[in-house]
Scaffold this motif. Structure first.
Motif, PDB file in Angstrom:
ATOM      1  N   GLY A 164       0.804  -1.205   0.000  1.00  0.00           N
ATOM      2  CA  GLY A 164       0.000   0.000   0.000  1.00  0.00           C
ATOM      3  C   GLY A 164       0.838   1.255   0.000  1.00  0.00           C
ATOM      4  N   LEU A 165       1.997   1.182   0.648  1.00  0.00           N
ATOM      5  CA  LEU A 165       2.855   2.353   0.718  1.00  0.00           C
ATOM      6  C   LEU A 165       4.299   1.884   0.729  1.00  0.00           C
ATOM      7  N   ASN A 166       5.047   2.213  -0.317  1.00  0.00           N
ATOM      8  CA  ASN A 166       6.446   1.834  -0.414  1.00  0.00           C
ATOM      9  C   ASN A 166       7.300   3.065  -0.168  1.00  0.00           C
ATOM     10  N   LEU A 167       7.928   3.107   0.989  1.00  0.00           N
ATOM     11  CA  LEU A 167       8.681   4.293   1.378  1.00  0.00           C
ATOM     12  C   LEU A 167       9.964   4.435   0.576  1.00  0.00           C
ATOM     13  N   LYS A 168      10.524   3.340   0.142  1.00  0.00           N
ATOM     14  CA  LYS A 168      11.779   3.384  -0.606  1.00  0.00           C
ATOM     15  C   LYS A 168      11.564   3.871  -2.024  1.00  0.00           C
ATOM     16  N   ARG A 169      10.547   3.329  -2.668  1.00  0.00           N
ATOM     17  CA  ARG A 169      10.263   3.695  -4.055  1.00  0.00           C
ATOM     18  C   ARG A 169       9.335   4.888  -4.175  1.00  0.00           C
ATOM     19  N   LYS A 170       8.807   5.356  -3.059  1.00  0.00           N
ATOM     20  CA  LYS A 170       7.877   6.483  -3.055  1.00  0.00           C
ATOM     21  C   LYS A 170       6.645   6.194  -3.917  1.00  0.00           C
ATOM     22  N   THR A 171       5.944   5.107  -3.596  1.00  0.00           N
ATOM     23  CA  THR A 171       4.698   4.780  -4.280  1.00  0.00           C
ATOM     24  C   THR A 171       3.597   4.585  -3.236  1.00  0.00           C
ATOM     25  N   ALA A 172       2.362   4.807  -3.654  1.00  0.00           N
ATOM     26  CA  ALA A 172       1.222   4.638  -2.748  1.00  0.00           C
ATOM     27  C   ALA A 172       0.043   4.069  -3.522  1.00  0.00           C
ATOM     28  N   ASP A 173      -0.611   3.088  -2.932  1.00  0.00           N
ATOM     29  CA  ASP A 173      -1.836   2.515  -3.475  1.00  0.00           C
ATOM     30  C   ASP A 173      -2.900   2.627  -2.380  1.00  0.00           C
ATOM     31  N   VAL A 174      -3.934   3.366  -2.661  1.00  0.00           N
ATOM     32  CA  VAL A 174      -4.937   3.683  -1.645  1.00  0.00           C
ATOM     33  C   VAL A 174      -6.326   3.267  -2.105  1.00  0.00           C
ATOM     34  N   VAL A 175      -7.258   3.284  -1.178  1.00  0.00           N
ATOM     35  CA  VAL A 175      -8.639   2.934  -1.488  1.00  0.00           C
ATOM     36  C   VAL A 175      -9.569   3.840  -0.695  1.00  0.00           C
ATOM     37  N   LEU A 176     -10.684   4.197  -1.304  1.00  0.00           N
ATOM     38  CA  LEU A 176     -11.744   4.963  -0.643  1.00  0.00           C
ATOM     39  C   LEU A 176     -13.037   4.157  -0.728  1.00  0.00           C
ATOM     40  N   THR A 179     -20.107   4.290   2.345  1.00  0.00           N
ATOM     41  CA  THR A 179     -21.209   3.452   2.825  1.00  0.00           C
ATOM     42  C   THR A 179     -22.427   4.309   3.118  1.00  0.00           C
ATOM     43  N   ASP A 180     -23.591   3.830   2.686  1.00  0.00           N
ATOM     44  CA  ASP A 180     -24.853   4.501   2.977  1.00  0.00           C
ATOM     45  C   ASP A 180     -25.167   4.316   4.462  1.00  0.00           C
ATOM     46  N   MET A 181     -25.360   5.405   5.189  1.00  0.00           N
ATOM     47  CA  MET A 181     -25.539   5.346   6.636  1.00  0.00           C
ATOM     48  C   MET A 181     -26.889   4.745   7.038  1.00  0.00           C
ATOM     49  N   ARG A 182     -27.863   4.746   6.141  1.00  0.00           N
ATOM     50  CA  ARG A 182     -29.188   4.237   6.491  1.00  0.00           C
ATOM     51  C   ARG A 182     -29.327   2.745   6.161  1.00  0.00           C
ATOM     52  N   SER A 183     -28.833   2.361   5.008  1.00  0.00           N
ATOM     53  CA  SER A 183     -29.008   0.973   4.576  1.00  0.00           C
ATOM     54  C   SER A 183     -27.791   0.105   4.829  1.00  0.00           C
ATOM     55  N   SER A 184     -26.631   0.728   5.143  1.00  0.00           N
ATOM     56  CA  SER A 184     -25.334   0.061   5.321  1.00  0.00           C
ATOM     57  C   SER A 184     -24.773  -0.471   4.007  1.00  0.00           C
ATOM     58  N   GLU A 185     -25.399  -0.128   2.880  1.00  0.00           N
ATOM     59  CA  GLU A 185     -24.894  -0.577   1.583  1.00  0.00           C
ATOM     60  C   GLU A 185     -23.613   0.179   1.232  1.00  0.00           C
ATOM     61  N   GLN A 186     -22.641  -0.546   0.699  1.00  0.00           N
ATOM     62  CA  GLN A 186     -21.414   0.091   0.233  1.00  0.00           C
ATOM     63  C   GLN A 186     -21.676   0.571  -1.193  1.00  0.00           C
ATOM     64  N   VAL A 187     -21.839   1.874  -1.355  1.00  0.00           N
ATOM     65  CA  VAL A 187     -22.279   2.416  -2.634  1.00  0.00           C
ATOM     66  C   VAL A 187     -21.116   2.680  -3.589  1.00  0.00           C
ATOM     67  N   ALA A 188     -19.886   2.700  -3.096  1.00  0.00           N
ATOM     68  CA  ALA A 188     -18.746   2.930  -3.987  1.00  0.00           C
ATOM     69  C   ALA A 188     -17.457   2.491  -3.321  1.00  0.00           C
ATOM     70  N   MET A 189     -16.514   2.024  -4.136  1.00  0.00           N
ATOM     71  CA  MET A 189     -15.151   1.742  -3.695  1.00  0.00           C
ATOM     72  C   MET A 189     -14.229   2.038  -4.865  1.00  0.00           C
ATOM     73  N   THR A 190     -13.263   2.907  -4.652  1.00  0.00           N
ATOM     74  CA  THR A 190     -12.341   3.285  -5.712  1.00  0.00           C
ATOM     75  C   THR A 190     -10.907   3.176  -5.226  1.00  0.00           C
ATOM     76  N   GLU A 191     -10.002   2.979  -6.184  1.00  0.00           N
ATOM     77  CA  GLU A 191      -8.584   2.862  -5.875  1.00  0.00           C
ATOM     78  C   GLU A 191      -7.814   4.015  -6.506  1.00  0.00           C
ATOM     79  N   GLY A 192      -6.667   4.309  -5.937  1.00  0.00           N
ATOM     80  CA  GLY A 192      -5.792   5.333  -6.497  1.00  0.00           C
ATOM     81  C   GLY A 192      -4.341   4.905  -6.378  1.00  0.00           C
ATOM     82  N   HIS A 193      -3.559   5.230  -7.370  1.00  0.00           N
ATOM     83  CA  HIS A 193      -2.124   4.897  -7.357  1.00  0.00           C
ATOM     84  C   HIS A 193      -1.336   6.133  -7.758  1.00  0.00           C
ATOM     85  N   ALA A 194      -0.218   6.345  -7.101  1.00  0.00           N
ATOM     86  CA  ALA A 194       0.683   7.443  -7.462  1.00  0.00           C
ATOM     87  C   ALA A 194       2.103   7.043  -7.099  1.00  0.00           C
TER      88      ALA A 194
END
Length: 320
Positions: A164-176, A179-194
């Motif tokens: 997820g995070l490489n300190l030596k190579r300076k890379t990051a892979d993250v996720v967001l 979740t819907d607070m009323r139904s508990s449904e996970q309405v979205a999940m996205t990834e990011g890389h830099a």
């Protein structure tokens, strides 16, 4: 007919010079296009109207950011949410704690009269957003740290992420995740890389020039690894906004009605006007589920056995 070679040589030289010039110009044009794409990719998206209210929660698991002299990634996400105007941000952190302390003063009678501080004023969050790293690599010699396992993403590319995070190579892979607070449904999940290379071409220069300090995320603008992480989260947030464009304008109305509980004995009637008699008797404590249809004081409801009918709203209250 004699050909004057002295005139032909300059023409050939000119053609060759033009060809070389075109070859040299092509990489320069490609570089400019690449630079423009990089700059456009690192701009915070904006929305014409809010998609709803949202709170930003702390990542689960271990604290990976303090070791890099960084604030929690929630600080970065709150900057993106605020500047994008895609959501109305509600505070469930330090601001909420301070507010509760102030309300404690109000309930004890220590505040001045007319302060207008009491129950029923807190705005509900429609969604909760949780930032995290994608993966944890046990074979990285301490150079990679993370929270979520890549396999949870349900994507072969994400599952293959080394860390997820490489300190030596300076890379990051993250996720967001959202979740819907009323139904508990996970309405979205996205990834990011830099990576460190994404900081080239001047990409992100406008992003880090201001705004992070006021949001408590100064370290993400002032350190190289912080900038890489911020760019990864920006990519994920940009994709998130695109995914959530189809959300209902009123998340509260779009969800199922809140359940109600009988506070007085009554009857479940077949019709709102009482004609046709009763479907069944209703005892105190029974839970009912409104359909949304109403006729003055009469509400159409379903009981837990699937029976549908009408009941007087003065006989029940919201379930807690």
């Amino acid at each position: 007919m004699l050909i004057d070679h002295r005139a032909a040589i300059p023409a050939a030289t000119l053609a060759l010079s033009c060809a070389i010039g075109l070859l040299l110009a092509a990489p320069a044009q490609a570089q400019t296009a690449q630079q423009q794409r990089a700059q456009q990719a690192n701009q915070i998206p904006t929305c014409a109207q809010s998609l709803g209210t949202i709170s930003v929660a702390e990542p689960p698991g271990r604290n990976w950011w303090s070791g890099q002299q960084l604030a929690s990634p929630t600080a970065v996400i709150k900057v993106y949410v605020s500047k994008s105007r895609c959501f109305t941000l509600v505070d469930r952190g330090q601001g909420m704690a301070a507010m509760q302390a102030e309300r404690g003063l109000a309930s004890s009678g220590d505040l001045r009269g007319g302060s207008n501080l009491g129950k029923g004023q807190i705005r509900a969050a429609d969604y909760v957003l949780v930032p995290d790293l994608v993966a944890q690599n046990a074979n990285s010699g301490g150079n990679s740290i993370g929270g979520l396992l890549g396999g949870m993403i349900g994507n072969s590319t994400a599952a293959a992420v080394v860390g997820g995070l490489n300190l030596k190579r300076k890379t990051a892979d993250v996720v967001l995740t959202v979740t819907d607070m009323r139904s508990s449904e996970q309405v979205a999940m996205t990834e990011g890389h830099a990576s460190k290379t994404d900081l080239g071409w001047g990409a992100g220069a406008g992003l880090f020039s201001g705004g992070f300090g006021g949001g408590g995320a100064t370290g993400y603008a002032n350190t190289e690894i912080g900038q890489v992480i911020a760019l990864a989260y920006l990519q994920a947030y940009t994709d998130l906004v695109a995914q959530l464009g189809g959300l209902p304008g009123n998340a509260s109305a779009a969800n199922a009605q809140q359940a109600v509980t009988m506070q007085k004995p009554g009857r479940l009637l077949k019709q709102a006007d009482g004609r046709g008699g009763a479907v069944r008797e209703l005892d105190v404590g029974m839970m009912l589920y409104p359909t949304g249809n109403r006729s003055e004081l009469m509400w159409e409801v379903d009981d837990e056995l699937g029976n549908r009918g009408w009941v007087n709203s003065t006989l029940f209250g919201l379930s807690r």
